[in-house]
Design an enzyme around this catalytic site. Structure first.
Site, PDB file in Angstrom:
ATOM      1  CB  SER A  14      -0.738  35.222  68.146  1.00  0.00           C
ATOM      2  OG  SER A  14      -1.049  34.773  69.451  1.00  0.00           O
ATOM      3  CE1 TYR A 163      -1.967  21.347  80.081  1.00  0.00           C
ATOM      4  CE2 TYR A 163      -0.396  19.836  81.103  1.00  0.00           C
ATOM      5  CZ  TYR A 163      -0.758  20.656  80.057  1.00  0.00           C
ATOM      6  OH  TYR A 163       0.075  20.796  78.974  1.00  0.00           O
TER       7      TYR A 163
END
Length: 289
Positions: A14, A163
């Protein structure tokens, strides 16, 4: 090269890099399944699955806006089914969705650790698993993970081990699935940027002193992805591509358009780039400390 008539499943499409890849394919007349979870405008992040659908169709493609949190297996199943119902199959899976938190071990909350593992490593595995039954019947099928090369230098782990392990989980999917599906002719590759890419999500995640580093637009990743996805799947699998290197192989030598405000100033290096890549890159790079 053309992706006309091809159907792409793009997670997190998106905004940012995912949307840029979708728009580049749409220019050929491709079909795009936007699998993302933003249905309502976000206070700090632009774009929804519906604004993405509009942009894709304005660019010349056809799109399905599939509301989907890729942590939810049933939601991914529904998004895949929605796309297949609209387009008859899936030719390409782009695992772009990602979660990032650049925090050390003592300051990483477990809910944030779990989010990164679920979106990055598990989400890539899940989306690949559920699109593969269609890719196996596709023409020139590709899985492309927006994931880094597997450089195990400790400097990439020490500042943000949570991460790094989650992101490398995506890379391990590339390594394993490329070999697993080599004989069936499904290409599985990773693509990663040489420099910082200017996305809203990264601006939020990066500390203020690094957010000013000169960056390139997501279009360079879109153009590199386009080149990879047009290559013969049986001859192009198991690679950890760097965006600039892909485009130089395509004959591109002028990269100024991807960072028009940089001039002759060095660009910020992205995470996880092996030192050997910088040694032969003609681009001026500001290395991370």
């Amino acid at each position: 090269m053309s992706l006309k008539g091809k159907t792409l499943f793009i997670s997190g499409g998106s905004r940012g890099i995912g949307l840029a890849i979708a728009l580049r394919a749409a220019a050929d007349g491709a079909n795009i399944i936007i699998a993302a979870k933003t249905a309502e405008p976000h206070p700090t992040l632009p774009g929804t699955i519906y604004t993405a659908k509009e942009a894709i169709e304005e660019a010349g493609g056809v799109a399905v806006a599939a509301l989907c949190d890729i942590r939810d297996e049933a939601a991914v199943q529904a998004a895949v089914a929605q796309g297949v119902a609209a387009f008859g199959g899936i030719d390409i899976c782009v695992n772009n969705a990602s979660a990032i938190a650049l925090t050390g071990t003592l300051t990483t909350e477990m809910k944030r650790y779990d989010l990164m593992q679920q979106v990055n490593a598990r989400g890539t595995f899940l989306c690949s698993k559920l699109t593969l039954p269609y890719l196996l019947h596709g023409e020139n099928p590709h899985i492309l993970n927006i994931a880094p090369p597997l450089d195990l230098a400790p400097k990439w782990f020490a500042p943000h081990v949570a991460y790094t392990t989650a992101k490398f989980g995506m890379s391990l999917c590339t390594l394993g699935m490329a070999e697993e599906f080599r004989a069936q002719g499904v290409a599985v590759n990773s693509l990663w940027p040489l420099t910082v890419i200017d996305t809203a999500a990264l601006r939020i995640a990066m500390p203020a002193n690094r957010s000013q580093w000169l960056s390139r637009s997501p279009q360079i990743m879109a153009d590199a992805a386009y080149a990879i996805l047009n290559r013969p799947a049986r001859d192009c699998t198991g690679n950890f591509f760097i965006d600039e290197e892909v485009l130089r192989a395509e004959g591109i030598t002028d990269f100024s358009g991807y960072a028009p405000d940089a001039g002759d100033n060095p660009l910020g290096a992205d995470f996880f780039i092996p030192d050997a890549v910088f040694e032969h890159s003609p681009t001026r790079i500001q290395h991370r400390p």
